[in-house]
Design a protein around this motif. Structure first.
Motif, PDB file in Angstrom:
ATOM      1  N   PRO A  51     -14.483  82.815  -2.512  1.00 38.33           N
ATOM      2  CA  PRO A  51     -15.206  81.542  -2.625  1.00 38.33           C
ATOM      3  C   PRO A  51     -14.709  80.486  -1.638  1.00 38.33           C
ATOM      4  O   PRO A  51     -15.506  79.763  -1.038  1.00 38.33           O
ATOM      5  N   TYR A  52     -13.416  80.395  -1.469  1.00 36.91           N
ATOM      6  CA  TYR A  52     -12.838  79.431  -0.527  1.00 36.91           C
ATOM      7  C   TYR A  52     -13.325  79.717   0.892  1.00 36.91           C
ATOM      8  O   TYR A  52     -13.791  78.823   1.601  1.00 36.91           O
ATOM      9  N   GLN A  53     -13.221  80.973   1.287  1.00 31.70           N
ATOM     10  CA  GLN A  53     -13.647  81.371   2.633  1.00 31.70           C
ATOM     11  C   GLN A  53     -15.155  81.186   2.828  1.00 31.70           C
ATOM     12  O   GLN A  53     -15.594  80.718   3.873  1.00 31.70           O
ATOM     13  N   ASP A  54     -15.948  81.545   1.807  1.00 33.82           N
ATOM     14  CA  ASP A  54     -17.407  81.378   1.888  1.00 33.82           C
ATOM     15  C   ASP A  54     -17.784  79.914   2.056  1.00 33.82           C
ATOM     16  O   ASP A  54     -18.624  79.566   2.890  1.00 33.82           O
ATOM     17  N   GLY A  55     -17.188  79.047   1.238  1.00 38.11           N
ATOM     18  CA  GLY A  55     -17.493  77.623   1.308  1.00 38.11           C
ATOM     19  C   GLY A  55     -17.121  77.018   2.651  1.00 38.11           C
ATOM     20  O   GLY A  55     -17.909  76.274   3.258  1.00 38.11           O
ATOM     21  N   ILE A  73     -14.282  71.941  12.335  1.00 35.71           N
ATOM     22  CA  ILE A  73     -14.123  71.537  10.935  1.00 35.71           C
ATOM     23  C   ILE A  73     -13.009  72.397  10.353  1.00 35.71           C
ATOM     24  O   ILE A  73     -13.031  73.619  10.456  1.00 35.71           O
ATOM     25  N   GLU A  74     -12.041  71.728   9.741  1.00 30.52           N
ATOM     26  CA  GLU A  74     -10.903  72.444   9.165  1.00 30.52           C
ATOM     27  C   GLU A  74     -10.524  71.821   7.832  1.00 30.52           C
ATOM     28  O   GLU A  74     -10.996  70.737   7.485  1.00 30.52           O
ATOM     29  N   THR A  75      -9.679  72.523   7.086  1.00 25.18           N
ATOM     30  CA  THR A  75      -9.251  72.006   5.787  1.00 25.18           C
ATOM     31  C   THR A  75      -8.347  70.792   5.990  1.00 25.18           C
ATOM     32  O   THR A  75      -7.718  70.640   7.038  1.00 25.18           O
ATOM     33  N   SER A  95     -12.824  72.362  -5.384  1.00 31.05           N
ATOM     34  CA  SER A  95     -13.141  71.321  -4.424  1.00 31.05           C
ATOM     35  C   SER A  95     -12.165  71.463  -3.254  1.00 31.05           C
ATOM     36  O   SER A  95     -10.954  71.522  -3.474  1.00 31.05           O
ATOM     37  N   ILE A  96     -12.701  71.513  -2.034  1.00 33.45           N
ATOM     38  CA  ILE A  96     -11.872  71.715  -0.849  1.00 33.45           C
ATOM     39  C   ILE A  96     -12.046  70.521   0.088  1.00 33.45           C
ATOM     40  O   ILE A  96     -13.156  70.262   0.551  1.00 33.45           O
ATOM     41  N   PRO A  97     -10.969  69.791   0.388  1.00 36.36           N
ATOM     42  CA  PRO A  97     -11.095  68.695   1.360  1.00 36.36           C
ATOM     43  C   PRO A  97     -11.190  69.263   2.777  1.00 36.36           C
ATOM     44  O   PRO A  97     -10.441  70.176   3.138  1.00 36.36           O
ATOM     45  N   ILE A  98     -12.130  68.743   3.564  1.00 39.26           N
ATOM     46  CA  ILE A  98     -12.278  69.172   4.955  1.00 39.26           C
ATOM     47  C   ILE A  98     -12.357  67.944   5.862  1.00 39.26           C
ATOM     48  O   ILE A  98     -12.603  66.832   5.393  1.00 39.26           O
ATOM     49  N   LYS A  99     -12.135  68.188   7.145  1.00 32.65           N
ATOM     50  CA  LYS A  99     -12.226  67.098   8.116  1.00 32.65           C
ATOM     51  C   LYS A  99     -12.667  67.641   9.459  1.00 32.65           C
ATOM     52  O   LYS A  99     -12.533  68.826   9.756  1.00 32.65           O
ATOM     53  N   GLY A 100     -13.200  66.733  10.237  1.00 27.43           N
ATOM     54  CA  GLY A 100     -13.552  67.008  11.620  1.00 27.43           C
ATOM     55  C   GLY A 100     -13.125  65.793  12.427  1.00 27.43           C
ATOM     56  O   GLY A 100     -12.636  64.809  11.871  1.00 27.43           O
ATOM     57  N   GLU A 104     -14.542  62.893   7.319  1.00 25.64           N
ATOM     58  CA  GLU A 104     -13.980  63.738   6.273  1.00 25.64           C
ATOM     59  C   GLU A 104     -15.027  64.007   5.200  1.00 25.64           C
ATOM     60  O   GLU A 104     -15.985  63.248   5.063  1.00 25.64           O
ATOM     61  N   ALA A 105     -14.805  65.074   4.419  1.00 26.45           N
ATOM     62  CA  ALA A 105     -15.734  65.445   3.358  1.00 26.45           C
ATOM     63  C   ALA A 105     -15.012  66.353   2.367  1.00 26.45           C
ATOM     64  O   ALA A 105     -13.838  66.681   2.559  1.00 26.45           O
TER      65      ALA A 105
END
Length: 145
Positions: A51-55, A73-75, A95-100, A104-105
């Motif tokens: 699930p983590y990898q898919d998301g 885009i990375e965690t 819920s996984i925090p990501i940023k570019g 952030e998202a």
């Protein structure tokens, strides 16, 4: 004749407080090393999960998310939520925090695992800048809200 009194060594004079303090510090260090290894191991198990990898993959491939956050885009920290699976069944609500480079998202994933296959009921990104929701399941037979 002069008598010389031999002075005790530093350790001989201070052992009553050095030994207990050294023992306590050793136990504290061992505890934090253990705690760190547990956190690292659990974090590694989560990040290697399907699930983590898919998301993360879906967020990195979504044109609008890429446009808003930029590439790459990375965690951006540790995920939160629950991930349970045993044999061919399980559930996920994470819920996984990501940023570019441009923002952030957070990726939100809710789903179940049956017969060794993950099915997601919710998979979306919430952009931090404008609180906009981007449905990553749209186009996969899911209804867009």
């Amino acid at each position: 004749m002069e008598e010389h009194t031999r002075q005790k060594s530093w350790f001989s004079r201070n052992w009553p407080w050095v030994v207990p303090l050294g023992g306590c510090l050793t136990l504290i260090i061992i505890f934090f090393v253990f705690l760190g290894s547990v956190i690292f191991g659990v974090s590694k198990a989560f990040t290697n999960s399907a699930p983590y990898q898919d998301g993360l993959t879906k967020a990195q491939q979504d044109e609008y998310v890429v446009q808003m956050l930029g590439e790459p885009i990375e965690t951006n920290g540790l995920m939160s939520g629950s991930l349970k699976f045993e044999n061919d069944e399980g559930s996920v609500d994470i819920s996984i925090p990501i940023k570019g480079p441009d923002g952030e998202a957070r990726i939100y994933i809710v789903g179940t695992k049956q017969n060794d296959t993950w099915t997601y009921s919710e998979l979306y990104v919430i952009l931090k800048e404008n609180n906009e929701t981007v449905d990553l399941l749209w186009g996969e037979g899911q209804n867009k809200n």
